[in-house]
Design a protein around this motif. Structure first.
Motif, mmCIF file in Angstrom:
data_model
loop_
_atom_site.group_PDB
_atom_site.id
_atom_site.type_symbol
_atom_site.label_atom_id
_atom_site.label_comp_id
_atom_site.label_asym_id
_atom_site.label_seq_id
_atom_site.Cartn_x
_atom_site.Cartn_y
_atom_site.Cartn_z
ATOM 1 N N ASP A 476 -102.648 -75.512 -114.118
ATOM 2 C CA ASP A 476 -101.905 -76.689 -113.378
ATOM 3 C C ASP A 476 -100.560 -75.977 -113.197
ATOM 4 O O ASP A 476 -99.745 -76.435 -111.914
ATOM 5 C CB ASP A 476 -101.782 -77.702 -114.612
ATOM 6 N N GLY A 497 -106.525 -74.993 -110.449
ATOM 7 C CA GLY A 497 -107.555 -75.346 -111.638
ATOM 8 C C GLY A 497 -108.871 -74.886 -111.489
ATOM 9 O O GLY A 497 -109.291 -74.465 -110.387
ATOM 10 N N ALA A 540 -103.390 -81.739 -111.207
ATOM 11 C CA ALA A 540 -103.633 -81.064 -109.971
ATOM 12 C C ALA A 540 -103.653 -82.080 -108.770
ATOM 13 O O ALA A 540 -103.207 -81.893 -107.971
ATOM 14 C CB ALA A 540 -104.740 -80.295 -110.062
#
Length: 552
Positions: A476, A497, A540
């Motif tokens: 992240d 991610g 994300a």
């Protein structure tokens, strides 16, 4: 292997053995051609351990010794600004990092205790859990290596091919065989590969390192998207549980996510498919330039269909069934921290050290707790955590209390303790530009104090150089060591991610955060996310819709 070649040749010679391009095209290929890396063990035992550090020639010291898990560590006192300007011998300390291999992260209490004893007696008490399910020790002297090997091998451990241009440790689900929601247990295939092929000279000279992951967990808990070959648990509509085959993942300075071959492998087929994929890498992998010697470049040039054709026709001799893609993992964390029921009525207990930093004395205490809890199985995770399996219900609380008394969070572990990772960094690594472990540890403590109620999943990964051992592009918040105006700092990657948010993070132009400002920056972005996120939204996802000023 069949002589008919169906793979397209590259536009220029790349040092591919299958095309008879066997001239050593770089320094690494030369020393590997002169002597197999595995052969250095005899010289370590018979010569170097007796004659000392000064007796080790450069090709063994900075090359072949990696085949047995040994890297020279960074000489103390050399700042990050000098990393790229000094010669290798100027960076070398006369001590080694030693990487203990644990395929699938599997350790018994006796093995854990032995590593602890080795750490205390020969490594100044150091120990780090890595995101490759290994344990790394430091301050190891060459004189002590034969005795260390003897201790480790007496309990079934090894450092063989823990580093080097070899098949590295095989990642496996830390809860394989016990998780209540497991699709299929990949342990038999993992153990077969490790037993049969690790140390086999047929696969000890690869173009570069080769990384494997096998997991039948629906949580996809082995970072399959960034390994050279991965086997991901799925259910085939006719053939039942098995594995979807992925190839060509890797990070470093040219990150690429793995691609599906669209092929389904049964549990029994996994070792043969693994052998075929690593055979392709050995024979067709690029050896001309070190920077293009990973499997991901070959897969990118061929594409998945050509790769599958070569695998089936030249290496397997049979066609794999077409198979379904794995469904997305369930929402939630997949680090296995906490107390969880097993399929057999017992429990597994996951604990979170801070950024993987432990110690020999601490590992010895963990081994005692494991045995007291009636277990003999510890598993390391790809998140720098550890899990104790097979705990009877009556012993769960005592084990959890004991682990937490050692500083290993089990219950109510903060997001920041669960989600922050760091590589070795400037403390020991000759490639590093900035400090990571101590800084990440302080960052965790600062964030726990500043944001005590923040509970959304958030990964914060710190890396001391561009090589991404701590997976900065798929975090992240990924923080890559950089120098800014002579001061330690970090380039920021946001919104990467694995799993539900699988993808590479992006960088904001001109955004570098000094070491001093790092806690303020992460706190600021985390608060903005917490304020703006929609119900169930992941970090994300928010990054990709957030205003740029909210990301700075």
């Amino acid at each position: 292997m069949a002589q008919t070649r169906i793979a397209p040749p590259p536009a220029r010679a790349e040092g591919q053995w299958a095309l008879d391009e066997r001239e050593p095209l770089n320094a690494n290929e030369r020393f590997k051609l002169e002597d197999d890396g595995l052969a250095v063990r005899a010289r370590i035992e018979d010569v170097y351990s007796r004659d000392g550090f000064a007796s080790i020639p450069a090709d063994d010291l900075r090359g072949r010794m990696r085949w047995w898990g040994l890297y020279t560590q960074r000489r103390p006192g050399i700042d990050g600004g000098r990393t790229a300007t000094l010669e290798p011998h100027e960076l070398d300390d006369e001590y080694f990092m030693l990487r203990v291999r644990s395929d699938g992260g599997a350790l018994s209490a006796a093995q854990l205790r032995t590593i602890a004893q080795v750490s205390v007696e020969f490594g100044r008490g150091t120990a780090d859990l890595t995101d490759r399910q290994n344990i790394q020790l430091h301050w190891v002297r060459i004189e002590d290596v034969p005795q260390i090997w003897q201790r480790l091998e007496a309990v079934g451990l090894s450092t063989q091919e823990a580093c080097g241009d070899t098949p590295r440790v095989i990642l496996g689900s830390p809860v394989a065989g016990v998780a209540a929601d497991e699709i299929i247990d990949g342990t038999p295939a993992l153990e077969h590969i490790a037993r049969r092929y690790i140390g086999d000279p047929a696969y000890s000279n690869l173009p570069r390192k080769f990384k494997t992951a096998i997991s039948g967990s629906p949580h996809q808990d082995v970072a399959h998207e960034i390994n050279d070959v991965s086997f991901v648990g799925v259910v085939h509509p006719e053939l039942g549980p098995g594995f979807d085959v992925w190839v060509g993942g890797g990070l470093s300075t040219n990150p690429r996510l793995a691609v599906r071959l669209g092929a389904f492998a049964t549990l029994e087929q996994v070792p043969e498919v693994w052998k075929g994929v690593i055979g392709i890498f050995r024979d067709y992998g690029y050896r001309r330039l070190r920077t293009r010697a990973r499997l991901k470049f070959l897969v990118a040039d061929w594409g998945p269909q050509v790769f599958r054709d070569v695998l089936e026709q030249e290496y397997l001799g049979f066609s794999l069934a077409d198979g379904p893609a794995p469904p997305p993992p369930p929402l939630g964390r997949r680090d296995h921290v906490g107390v969880h029921p097993q399929a057999d009525g017992r429990f597994y207990v996951g604990a979170a050290p801070v950024v993987g930093r432990v110690s020999g004395p601490l590992l010895a205490q963990v081994a005692e707790l494991v045995e007291a809890a009636g277990s003999d199985r510890v598993r390391l995770t790809v998140e720098q955590k550890l899990v104790v399996l097979d705990v009877p219900a009556t012993n769960v609380d005592a084990l959890a209390d004991g682990l937490e008394a050692l500083g290993l969070a089990v219950r109510n572990a903060s997001t920041f303790r669960r989600g922050t990772m760091a590589c070795t960094g400037l403390e020991y690594c000759k490639l590093a530009i900035v400090e990571t472990k101590a800084r990440a540890r302080e960052l965790v403590f600062q964030l726990e104090e500043r944001l005590p109620t923040f509970d959304a999943p958030l990964t914060v990964n710190l890396n001391g150089c561009p090589n991404s051992c701590a997976r900065i592009q798929v975090a992240d918040i990924g923080l890559k060591g950089a120098l800014a105006g002579g001061e330690d700092g970090y380039q920021v990657h946001l919104g990467g991610g694995l799993g539900l948010t699988s993808g590479l993070g992006t960088t904001l132009r001109g955004l570098r955060v000094s070491a001093h400002d790092l806690p303020d920056y992460v706190e600021r972005v985390a608060r903005r996310f917490d304020e703006q996120r929609q119900d169930g939204e992941l970090f994300a996802t928010w990054v990709h819709r957030a205003a740029e000023e909210d990301l700075r």
